[in-house]
Write an enzyme that holds these catalytic residues in place. Structure first.
Site: not given
Ligand code: NAD
Length: 484
Positions: A177, A230-231, A252, A388
């Site tokens: 996804k 993600g976050s 990550e 962040e």
């Molecule tokens: P996010 O956590 O909102 O979403 C990331 C992904 O997870 C999306 O596809 C989203 O739809 C999905 N998601 C959200 N909630 C979920 C849940 N409860 N269950 C399953 N899937 C879920 O993050 P974002 O706003 O898309 O990205 C930004 C964040 O990602 C920042 O915090 C950034 O630091 C982090 N990030 C980390 C790395 C790393 O390698 N550590 C790399 C890139 C981004």
């Protein structure tokens, strides 16, 4: 290949493009214009069930496919990504708001490198054996089965393929996804995989938001491993669901990375890279350094040069080559960043440059643009230096000793990466050994060798991606002990 991107994109399940079973769609907005320009499925557990049935049917054959055949298909995907660079880069920029030149130079080439790298990894991956008195052990590395890959919006195809490629190389079937904010390059990747001859059901790409589609993937009992980027907040939620189900989990997550600048650094190289590590991709790279720590003796000189250079960054239409800064990815994220700047002011921070939204003339007048922002006079314990922001906002703080630099650098709950600028290699190695982060760059930033372990400590994540680490994550080790 000719890419037609329909207004309403579809899921890719069992080699076919299809609507979500619920018929529910969400808007796709171009952040540079603020306009809705497409619809994407908001998939749910029914779609995940369907994808799992397809993956299950494909698994036996794919996991038994020779590594050479897997290599050829993954390598073909890499070639097709390269051949379609222009279309993919445009899709990425329209979804994300990043400058088109950046999508062309970084995002899409890295997506093909990911496939190329793990295509060869499939051929070269090996496992251990342990000779002992009177016998020998050998370790089988077998595919996990069906795995889930969930990725964010900041480097859409780059990070999506960083997970999918090793999962496929190791012989798994994948339910993937992309972020609902940046879905189109993943939709196009499905077309590329079909063209490259990836068998139906081996890779299924579902679109939708986190609570509906993402959680359905995490909760599905037949999906045995979850690789998530993600976050930290979403990572926590995912871990709370997956851990009691004893799934393999790679997380990550967020960062608040320090950039430590010593007086004896290579000045020009440091300034050039500090501009990149502060504001590249509008500061929306997990590895961007949002806290800049400067040795006190060069603080004023640094401040003057850094502010002067930052003011020269052109903000504007991401389709125009001269734009160094594009749009922020979404209205919600734009508002979050503006709110963070307000908090910094209330905390007593001084805005040295930026701090405001921008409305470029023409087609981008309603887009989500923010000036690159530098803030000083904030200590390590305020919200601005702890949490962040993930936007074009950095703080600068002086330090007087190596110990103070380390204390400031380690004063967050995050620990993803760190950058150190000094010509004194002993000092650099000392700081590298004491810093609480998974990745350290000395006199460089964002230099990536795909063989190296990638990931964070503390609230920045659990597990490592990259090279053998990824191949190990996507396989189960089975030890076999033989007595002579
Ligand atoms: P996010 O956590 O909102 O979403 C990331 C992904 O997870 C999306 O596809 C989203 O739809 C999905 N998601 C959200 N909630 C979920 C849940 N409860 N269950 C399953 N899937 C879920 O993050 P974002 O706003 O898309 O990205 C930004 C964040 O990602 C920042 O915090 C950034 O630091 C982090 N990030 C980390 C790395 C790393 O390698 N550590 C790399 C890139 C981004």
């Amino acid at each position: 290949m000719h890419f037609d991107i329909p207004f309403q994109i579809e899921n890719y399940i069992n080699g076919k493009f299809q609507h979500p079973i619920s018929g529910s769609f969400i808007d796709n907005v171009n952040p540079a214009t603020g306009k809705v320009y497409g619809k994407i499925p908001n998939s749910n557990d029914e779609d995940v069930d369907k994808a799992v049935v397809a993956a299950n049917a494909a698994l036996k054959s794919w996991s038994a496919t020779s590594t050479e055949s897997r290599f050829k298909i993954l390598n073909k995907i890499a070639e097709l990504i390269d051949e379609n660079l222009e279309a993919l880069a445009l899709a990425e920029t329209n979804d994300n708001g990043k400058p088109l030149w950046l999508s062309k130079e970084v995002d899409i080439p890295r997506a093909s490198s990911n496939f190329r790298f793990f295509a060869t990894a499939a051929m070269q991956f090996s496992s251990e054996s342990h000779a002992m008195e009177g016998g020998i052990n050998y370790t089988l590395r077998q595919p996990v089965g069906i795995v889930g890959c969930i990725s964010p919006w900041n480097l859409p195809l780059y990070l999506f393929t960083w997970k999918i490629a090793p999962a496929l190389a190791a012989g798994n079937c994948v339910i993937a996804k992309p972020s609902e904010t940046t879905p189109v390059s993943a939709y196009l990747l499905a077309k590329i995989c079909k063209e490259a001859g990836l068998p139906d059901g081996v890779l299924n790409i579902l679109h939708g938001d986190g609570p509906s589609c993402g959680e359905a993937i995490v909760k599905h009992p037949s999906i045995k491993a979850i690789s998530f980027t993600g976050s930290t907040k979403a990572g926590e939620r995912i871990a709370s669901i997956a851990a009691p189900m004893f799934k393999k989990l790679s997380l990550e997550l967020g960062g608040k990375n320090p950039n430590i600048i010593f007086a004896d650094c290579d000045w020009d190289k440091m300034i050039y890279n500090t501009i990149r590590s502060s504001f590249g991709n509008q500061g929306q790279i997990c590895l961007c350094c949002s806290r800049i720590l400067i040795e006190a003796s060069i603080y004023e000189r640094f401040k003057m040069t850094f502010v002067e250079r930052t003011k020269k960054l052109t903000i504007g239409d991401p389709l125009v080559d001269s734009s160094k800064q594009g749009a922020i990815v979404s209205k919600v994220h734009f508002e979050k960043i503006i709110n963070c700047i307000d908090i910094a002011k209330k905390e007593g921070g001084t805005i040295l440059c930026g701090g405001k939204s921008v409305s470029p003339s023409g087609r981008c007048e309603n887009g989500y643009f923010i000036e690159p922002t530098i803030i000083e006079n904030l200590g390590p314990n305020c919200k601005t230096n702890k949490e962040e922001i993930f936007g074009p906002v950095v703080t600068i703080q002086p330090f007087h000793s190596v110990e103070e630099a380390l204390a400031l650098a380690n004063a967050t709950d995050y620990g993803l990466s760190c950058t150190i600028w000094t010509q004194d290699i002993a000092k650099a190695n000392h700081v590298a050994s004491k810093i609480e982060s998974g990745i350290v760059w000395i006199n460089c930033w964002l230099q990536r060798d795909l063989r190296t372990p990638f990931g964070g400590v503390k609230n920045s994540g659990v597990g490592r991606e990259g090279g053998l680490e990824a191949m190990r994550f996507f396989t189960e080790a089975k030890n076999v002990c033989i007595q002579y």
